[in-house]
Motif scaffolding. Structure first.
Motif, PDB file in Angstrom:
ATOM      1  N   ILE A  71       0.667  -1.094   0.001  1.00  0.00           N
ATOM      2  CA  ILE A  71      -0.167   0.094   0.072  1.00  0.00           C
ATOM      3  C   ILE A  71       0.865   1.128  -0.214  1.00  0.00           C
ATOM      4  O   ILE A  71       1.911   1.264   0.937  1.00  0.00           O
ATOM      5  CB  ILE A  71      -0.906   0.017   1.132  1.00  0.00           C
ATOM      6  N   SER A  72       0.606   1.907  -0.881  1.00  0.00           N
ATOM      7  CA  SER A  72       1.558   3.056  -1.136  1.00  0.00           C
ATOM      8  C   SER A  72       1.460   4.274   0.095  1.00  0.00           C
ATOM      9  O   SER A  72       0.449   4.487   0.671  1.00  0.00           O
ATOM     10  CB  SER A  72       0.932   4.103  -2.169  1.00  0.00           C
ATOM     11  N   HIS A  73       2.863   4.897   0.243  1.00  0.00           N
ATOM     12  CA  HIS A  73       2.734   5.887   1.532  1.00  0.00           C
ATOM     13  C   HIS A  73       1.542   6.560   1.490  1.00  0.00           C
ATOM     14  O   HIS A  73       1.229   7.216   2.613  1.00  0.00           O
ATOM     15  CB  HIS A  73       4.279   6.450   1.363  1.00  0.00           C
ATOM     16  N   ILE A  74       1.468   7.237   0.242  1.00  0.00           N
ATOM     17  CA  ILE A  74       0.417   8.312   0.255  1.00  0.00           C
ATOM     18  C   ILE A  74      -0.752   7.942   0.644  1.00  0.00           C
ATOM     19  O   ILE A  74      -1.464   8.784   1.162  1.00  0.00           O
ATOM     20  CB  ILE A  74       0.636   8.972  -1.160  1.00  0.00           C
ATOM     21  N   ARG A  75      -1.260   6.823   0.416  1.00  0.00           N
ATOM     22  CA  ARG A  75      -2.488   6.227   0.394  1.00  0.00           C
ATOM     23  C   ARG A  75      -2.599   5.774   1.894  1.00  0.00           C
ATOM     24  O   ARG A  75      -3.740   6.202   2.871  1.00  0.00           O
ATOM     25  CB  ARG A  75      -2.808   5.018  -0.078  1.00  0.00           C
ATOM     26  N   LEU A  76      -1.552   5.307   2.704  1.00  0.00           N
ATOM     27  CA  LEU A  76      -1.595   4.993   4.241  1.00  0.00           C
ATOM     28  C   LEU A  76      -1.672   6.292   4.910  1.00  0.00           C
ATOM     29  O   LEU A  76      -2.261   6.391   5.762  1.00  0.00           O
ATOM     30  CB  LEU A  76      -0.188   4.574   4.274  1.00  0.00           C
ATOM     31  N   TRP A  77      -0.729   7.783   4.312  1.00  0.00           N
ATOM     32  CA  TRP A  77      -1.197   8.821   4.894  1.00  0.00           C
ATOM     33  C   TRP A  77      -2.485   9.451   5.009  1.00  0.00           C
ATOM     34  O   TRP A  77      -3.248   9.983   5.875  1.00  0.00           O
ATOM     35  CB  TRP A  77      -0.200   9.854   4.493  1.00  0.00           C
ATOM     36  N   ALA A  78      -3.130   9.336   3.706  1.00  0.00           N
ATOM     37  CA  ALA A  78      -4.390   9.699   3.660  1.00  0.00           C
ATOM     38  C   ALA A  78      -5.386   9.185   4.521  1.00  0.00           C
ATOM     39  O   ALA A  78      -6.314   9.572   5.429  1.00  0.00           O
ATOM     40  CB  ALA A  78      -5.029   9.445   2.215  1.00  0.00           C
ATOM     41  N   LEU A  79      -5.232   7.662   4.421  1.00  0.00           N
ATOM     42  CA  LEU A  79      -6.064   6.882   5.670  1.00  0.00           C
ATOM     43  C   LEU A  79      -5.997   7.464   7.005  1.00  0.00           C
ATOM     44  O   LEU A  79      -6.669   7.471   7.893  1.00  0.00           O
ATOM     45  CB  LEU A  79      -5.653   5.513   5.429  1.00  0.00           C
ATOM     46  N   GLN A  80      -4.509   7.533   7.560  1.00  0.00           N
ATOM     47  CA  GLN A  80      -4.055   8.101   8.754  1.00  0.00           C
ATOM     48  C   GLN A  80      -4.902   9.404   8.980  1.00  0.00           C
ATOM     49  O   GLN A  80      -5.382   9.506  10.151  1.00  0.00           O
ATOM     50  CB  GLN A  80      -2.634   8.334   8.871  1.00  0.00           C
ATOM     51  N   LEU A  81      -4.713  10.173   8.109  1.00  0.00           N
ATOM     52  CA  LEU A  81      -5.343  11.668   8.409  1.00  0.00           C
ATOM     53  C   LEU A  81      -6.980  11.451   8.634  1.00  0.00           C
ATOM     54  O   LEU A  81      -7.519  12.193   9.325  1.00  0.00           O
ATOM     55  CB  LEU A  81      -5.115  12.502   7.019  1.00  0.00           C
ATOM     56  N   ILE A  82      -7.566  10.664   7.721  1.00  0.00           N
ATOM     57  CA  ILE A  82      -8.912  10.591   7.666  1.00  0.00           C
ATOM     58  C   ILE A  82      -9.284   9.957   9.293  1.00  0.00           C
ATOM     59  O   ILE A  82     -10.332  10.316   9.999  1.00  0.00           O
ATOM     60  CB  ILE A  82      -9.668   9.651   6.884  1.00  0.00           C
ATOM     61  N   PHE A  83      -8.889   8.890   9.532  1.00  0.00           N
ATOM     62  CA  PHE A  83      -9.044   8.162  11.005  1.00  0.00           C
ATOM     63  C   PHE A  83      -8.628   9.034  12.065  1.00  0.00           C
ATOM     64  O   PHE A  83      -9.476   8.862  12.725  1.00  0.00           O
ATOM     65  CB  PHE A  83      -8.194   6.738  10.928  1.00  0.00           C
ATOM     66  N   VAL A  84      -7.419   9.827  11.749  1.00  0.00           N
ATOM     67  CA  VAL A  84      -7.140  10.574  13.023  1.00  0.00           C
ATOM     68  C   VAL A  84      -8.197  11.989  13.071  1.00  0.00           C
ATOM     69  O   VAL A  84      -8.375  12.200  14.426  1.00  0.00           O
ATOM     70  CB  VAL A  84      -5.849  10.965  13.123  1.00  0.00           C
ATOM     71  N   SER A  85      -8.604  12.208  12.243  1.00  0.00           N
ATOM     72  CA  SER A  85      -9.828  13.401  12.208  1.00  0.00           C
ATOM     73  C   SER A  85     -10.981  12.929  12.820  1.00  0.00           C
ATOM     74  O   SER A  85     -11.839  13.623  13.243  1.00  0.00           O
ATOM     75  CB  SER A  85     -10.035  14.110  10.700  1.00  0.00           C
TER      76      SER A  85
END
Lengths: 262, 219
Positions: A71-85
């Motif tokens: 899973i690409s870094h960029i997608r992992l970051w996007a998911l992280q930001l969504i979950f954290v918000s």
């Protein structure tokens, strides 16, 4: 629907947050979401096209890319930001529920209701106490857990935070061990380290906020247990003044963020 | 016209929803719409260009891609999002109809046009049933079209003009599979929320009806 919409949703929560919460929100939007949208997405934009393997065997490149980047870094970051918000939404829902109850009281013509009109209810800022304290604290707790889980997932999946230049691959149908070259490894490493650093700062802010809330809770309890009848209004006025100041400071920060959109 | 339209639509629906309905809207926004736009769209962006077959025969790649992906996952996902959000419009239309009626007759016909009772309750329940039905239909469609929710790295293709059985490689299969599972999980969560809301409303209004009848009998 984009990150700007998330900003609108979370902006409403900002009013009812502590000062540390407002700083966290500003860090989230400026140093994580904005960097992701404006810079990081471009860096990872051509990742598969420019992932080159030293072989002409069709399919080898696809398979090696899939093997090294599940899973690409960029997608992992996007998911992280969504979950954290997302936990902040819990607070927004609780506040909306409280407002709804107050509006119902107002409409029934309840004598206890101290508001003159519905607009005042809409504009009211709720203090973080009672059940709202529990909701707020659990939202911070969940935020911490999500941040930690994603940081660990990153570390686990990519064996650390460095992006190597060269990867050796021998997955089928590659005929033998083949050299594969990642595009822009240094730039990706820099952004990865940046995102991890900001994640750590956010974790620290969340821990600080949690400690602050717990301290306030225990102090309040000990005051109530002691002598709570002496001049409660005085302390409330000072707190409200401090909160108003903090709001002004963070509002001026928010105004600089409002302009951006993806 | 973009996803912002759907977002505004759902915000309008939020006003007339129950608590569980608002949680449903939040889940659709954050975990489905936002994930779709911010992450999933980019994974499937170049799926055709990156689909590679072990053959130089012109047309073979095109034909094989078309055979294995009659409708792309990402398009099905988008359709699902749109279809699942649309039944909520029924509620908005009904409330608008009520408000229109009040204006037309120039008197207050309803205590609160947005309150879920009477005809609006039926409309709300129908919209919930439709939402749940559509979610299940799309999940079944996904399952049937792609033989489960797995995306293989390699598919074997022997359709004309491919001269023999040819190896074709799908790009980013693991990442696609992770997001597909994410889609299924959020779909199931939305189904559970819809069923929960349905049971809650039916229970609430059955109890209300029963109590009313009980009071009438006592009088």
């Amino acid at each position: 629907m984009d990150w700007g919409a998330l900003h609108t949703i979370l902006g409403g929560v900002n009013k009812h947050s502590t000062s540390i919460g407002k700083i966290w929100l500003t860090v989230l939007f400026i140093f994580r979401i904005m960097i992701l949208v404006v810079a990081a997405e471009r860096v990872w934009g051509d990742e598969q096209d420019d992932f080159v393997c030293n072989t002409l065997q069709p399919g080898c490149r696809n398979v090696c890319y899939d093997h090294f980047f599940p899973i690409s870094h960029i997608r992992l970051w996007a998911l992280q930001l969504i979950f954290v918000s997302t936990p902040a939404l819990l607070v927004a829902m609780h506040v909306a529920y409280r407002r709804h109850e107050k509006k119902r009281q107002f409409r029934k013509g309840d004598q206890k209701c101290e508001f003159k009109d519905i607009e005042e209810i809409r504009r009211q800022r709720f203090r973080i106490e009672g059940s709202l304290w529990w909701t707020y604290t659990s939202s911070i707790f969940f935020r911490l857990i999500f941040e930690a889980v994603f940081m660990y997932a990153f570390y686990f999946m990519y064996d650390g935070f460095r992006m190597p230049r060269l990867m050796k691959c021998n997955a089928w149908p590659c005929p033998n061990t083949v050299d594969c070259f990642v595009s822009r490894p240094t730039e990706k490493t820099v952004f990865t380290i940046f995102m991890i650093a900001v994640s750590s700062i956010c974790i620290l802010l969340n821990v600080a906020e949690l400690c602050y809330l717990l301290t306030k809770f225990f102090l309040r309890r000990s005051k109530k247990a002691g002598n709570s009848k002496q001049q409660p209004n005085h302390e409330n006025k000072e707190e409200t003044k401090q909160n108003e100041m903090n709001e002004l400071i963070s509002d001026s920060c928010q105004n600089t963020v409002i302009g951006f959109s993806s | 016209m973009s996803w912002a339209f759907l977002r505004d639509l759902l915000s309008g629906v939020n006003k007339y929803s129950t608590g569980i309905g608002r949680i449903w809207v939040a889940v659709v926004f954050m975990f489905r719409l936002l994930v779709y736009v911010a992450a999933a769209e980019n994974i499937w962006k170049h799926e055709h260009d990156e689909f590679e077959c072990n053959i130089k025969q012109p047309g073979c790649e095109n034909v094989c891609f078309d055979h294995f992906f009659p409708v792309s996952h990402i398009r099905l996902w988008a359709l699902q999002l749109i279809m699942v959000s649309t039944p909520s419009l029924l509620v908005v239309f009904h409330v608008a109809y009520r408000e229109n009626r009040e204006k037309h007759h120039n008197q207050k016909l309803y205590k609160n046009p947005g309150k879920i009772d009477g005809g609006l309750l039926c409309t709300y329940l129908i919209s919930l049933i439709l939402k749940t039905g559509l979610e299940i239909v799309f999940l079944v469609l996904f399952y049937k079209l792609y033989n489960g929710f797995k995306i293989p790295r390699l598919v074997k293709c022997d359709i004309k003009p491919c001269p023999n059985t040819v190896d074709c490689y799908i790009s980013k299969p693991t990442e696609k599979m992770i997001f597909l599972y994410f889609l299924v999980a959020t779909s199931c969560l939305c189904i559970v929320l819809n069923l929960g809301e349905l049971s809650y409303l039916i229970l609430k209004y059955s109890i209300k009806c029963y109590l009313k009848r009980h009071m009438k009998k006592q009088q």
